[in-house]
Design a protein around this motif. Sequence first.
Motif, mmCIF file in Angstrom:
data_model
loop_
_atom_site.group_PDB
_atom_site.id
_atom_site.type_symbol
_atom_site.label_atom_id
_atom_site.label_comp_id
_atom_site.label_asym_id
_atom_site.label_seq_id
_atom_site.Cartn_x
_atom_site.Cartn_y
_atom_site.Cartn_z
ATOM 1 N N ASP A 287 36.648 51.979 41.716
ATOM 2 C CA ASP A 287 35.362 51.267 41.468
ATOM 3 C C ASP A 287 34.929 51.761 40.066
ATOM 4 O O ASP A 287 34.660 53.122 39.991
ATOM 5 C CB ASP A 287 34.618 51.860 42.583
ATOM 6 N N GLY A 288 34.758 51.025 39.014
ATOM 7 C CA GLY A 288 34.162 51.250 37.777
ATOM 8 C C GLY A 288 35.212 51.823 36.777
ATOM 9 O O GLY A 288 34.906 52.366 35.846
ATOM 10 N N PHE A 289 36.552 51.840 37.310
ATOM 11 C CA PHE A 289 37.502 52.298 36.497
ATOM 12 C C PHE A 289 37.614 51.134 35.060
ATOM 13 O O PHE A 289 37.782 51.555 34.063
ATOM 14 C CB PHE A 289 39.124 52.066 37.175
ATOM 15 N N ASP A 290 37.148 49.984 35.403
ATOM 16 C CA ASP A 290 37.155 48.917 34.210
ATOM 17 C C ASP A 290 36.119 49.430 33.268
ATOM 18 O O ASP A 290 35.966 49.413 32.008
ATOM 19 C CB ASP A 290 36.784 47.660 34.604
ATOM 20 N N ARG A 291 34.840 50.134 33.607
ATOM 21 C CA ARG A 291 33.825 50.380 32.808
ATOM 22 C C ARG A 291 34.183 51.787 32.039
ATOM 23 O O ARG A 291 33.942 52.044 30.915
ATOM 24 C CB ARG A 291 32.486 50.601 33.701
ATOM 25 N N ASP B 132 38.566 44.253 31.039
ATOM 26 C CA ASP B 132 38.703 42.899 31.925
ATOM 27 C C ASP B 132 39.905 43.032 32.677
ATOM 28 O O ASP B 132 40.015 42.414 33.886
ATOM 29 C CB ASP B 132 38.658 41.696 30.952
ATOM 30 N N VAL B 133 40.885 43.208 32.282
ATOM 31 C CA VAL B 133 42.216 43.192 33.181
ATOM 32 C C VAL B 133 42.280 44.095 34.382
ATOM 33 O O VAL B 133 42.372 43.779 35.462
ATOM 34 C CB VAL B 133 43.524 43.895 32.136
ATOM 35 N N ALA B 134 41.487 45.429 34.148
ATOM 36 C CA ALA B 134 41.100 46.468 35.223
ATOM 37 C C ALA B 134 40.232 45.777 35.979
ATOM 38 O O ALA B 134 40.519 45.807 37.385
ATOM 39 C CB ALA B 134 40.783 47.569 34.521
ATOM 40 N N LEU B 135 39.302 44.932 35.668
ATOM 41 C CA LEU B 135 38.245 44.411 36.705
ATOM 42 C C LEU B 135 38.880 43.153 37.489
ATOM 43 O O LEU B 135 38.751 43.215 38.733
ATOM 44 C CB LEU B 135 37.293 43.547 35.745
ATOM 45 N N LEU B 136 39.877 42.603 36.850
ATOM 46 C CA LEU B 136 40.444 41.460 37.781
ATOM 47 C C LEU B 136 41.604 42.128 38.681
ATOM 48 O O LEU B 136 41.974 41.728 39.811
ATOM 49 C CB LEU B 136 41.389 40.452 36.852
ATOM 50 N N ASP B 137 42.383 43.341 38.308
ATOM 51 C CA ASP B 137 43.090 43.906 39.214
ATOM 52 C C ASP B 137 42.442 44.494 40.567
ATOM 53 O O ASP B 137 42.876 44.403 41.525
ATOM 54 C CB ASP B 137 43.846 45.090 38.435
ATOM 55 N N ARG B 138 41.166 44.854 40.215
ATOM 56 C CA ARG B 138 40.164 45.396 41.256
ATOM 57 C C ARG B 138 39.899 44.250 42.114
ATOM 58 O O ARG B 138 39.904 44.319 43.333
ATOM 59 C CB ARG B 138 38.960 45.920 40.474
#
Lengths: 263, 283
Positions: free
Chosen positions: A96-100, A116-122
């Motif tokens: 959680d928060g890896f995208d940030r 953004d890619v990390a956010l969508l994986d999440r």
Amino acid sequence: MGEGALAAFQDAFAQALLADDVSAEIANAPPEWAALVRHPAFAVYRNTVTRGLVDAIVANHPAVLHLVGDEWLRAAATVYARRHPPGDPSLLRYGDGFDRFLASFPPAADLRYLADVALLDRAWSDAHGARDDPVVDPATIAALAPERLAGATLVPHAAARWHWSDELPIHALWTRSRRGDADLGDLAWRGEGVLVTRPRDAVEWIAVGRAACAFLDACAHGRPLADAAAAASRADRNADLARLMAMLLDAGAFARLVVDAGR
Amino acid sequence: MTLSPSAGLSLKPEHYADALAAPADARWFEVHPENYLVDGGPRLAWLGAIRARHPLSLHSVSLSLAADEPPDAGRVARLARLVARFEPAIVSEHLAWSAWRGSYVPDLLPFPRTRAALDRIAANVSIVQDALGRTIAIENPSHYLPVPGHEQDEIAFLSELARRTGCRLLLDVNNVYVSARNLGFAAEAYVDAFPGDDVAEIHLAGHRADPSLGEGLLVDSHDAPVASAVWALYERLIARIGPRPTLVERDDALPGFATLDAERARAQAVLTRANARAPEPVT
């Protein structure tokens, strides 16, 4: 050991487990704990903990992995894990928060799409484990008189996640990365959005526009459909609202239609 | 549902379809509940389908019973919901800690076995057993280094924990072997002294030598077949205490289902031979 000794042991042990530099950690420790941490086998605990957390980050971010490779992602995940150990023992959604984190991680400065890619994986992980909500049947919407529809609200499905990017072809980029597509060369660099859903037993996603994301945002805030439609029109004045709603319903974006009994 | 003293397997998502299709002849499966702490979706659906055909064991790694604090109430409540939904034959945890002051680490950490620690752990086991409405089994962990300040040996500590809380014990034979090699004690003596009546389950797993320290440090890696020395200890244990539910554990470097199931069959053969030797019950 006296009262509180177990807690003191655990404080020292936990700190040394995730410390960047163990020797700095034990400089002021009592001699018996310093010996424990200095023992060559203490590295087994450090390695197991770090590897467990890094493995979880890698497993939860397949599209990021495809874009940056195993070595890069493991190095980034190691920094993240030491700063942000999980609070929750279920590592299925660790990160959680890896995208940030990636957005402000200096080695990722040139990879502006990575967050953004990390956010969508999440979003995919969230959708996979979300509550088994029902899906609104489009026929129930069609059967409603227009004036009642305007005041009704659509409640987003527990699995629905959406994300709009002003600058990135995020749907194409994420889809190709998830598939392991080696060729990312011919992307049209313009804004795109993604809607992730799990209407049945599998996670699915579609490309959506700015208007659909604004519509979903309004629904998530509990706004009636008239307001959601207005928000969609503000986001894109050419939006075809009937088609937009049909697309979202077909994708399984909504769990319930709530019709205000007073209207 | 109780478990017959048969052999089971760790269950991983890669093997869901094979596990579901496997003959139900006393095969049981064990999972980490942490991998099923989701609100819905295919993981829970698969587990439900497999549970409808096979007995299940929930082997927790995150209750952190040896932490000097009560287990997280939310975590215990979520485990209780999973137990109520899947009605496992066995629920187990480790004599270790893995969460501390709000952070979780994916490992099973050591502690000094003091009287104060025993008081704390007995209280924690009771909290969990009360919340679940059933007893749990506590497993001996793997040890890698000498921890200062022990007041009791592990077997005495576990025996007293069982006596005070009514909990059962899970004897991991690979952990005994790994710990004996790492700390320099006799694995046979440990297995011979373990209180057989308290053993509700046995674990078998693979280990490997530490990549940097070599054979002098064995790591409980769960990524290899069960070693022959561990099979020998297992047969010695079963010959003494009789057949018990036995799990072949594998978490990493996962082979095909048939390969793992063949290892499970080897444990089953040991149990079947022991059953044949067992005297007729006195009526």
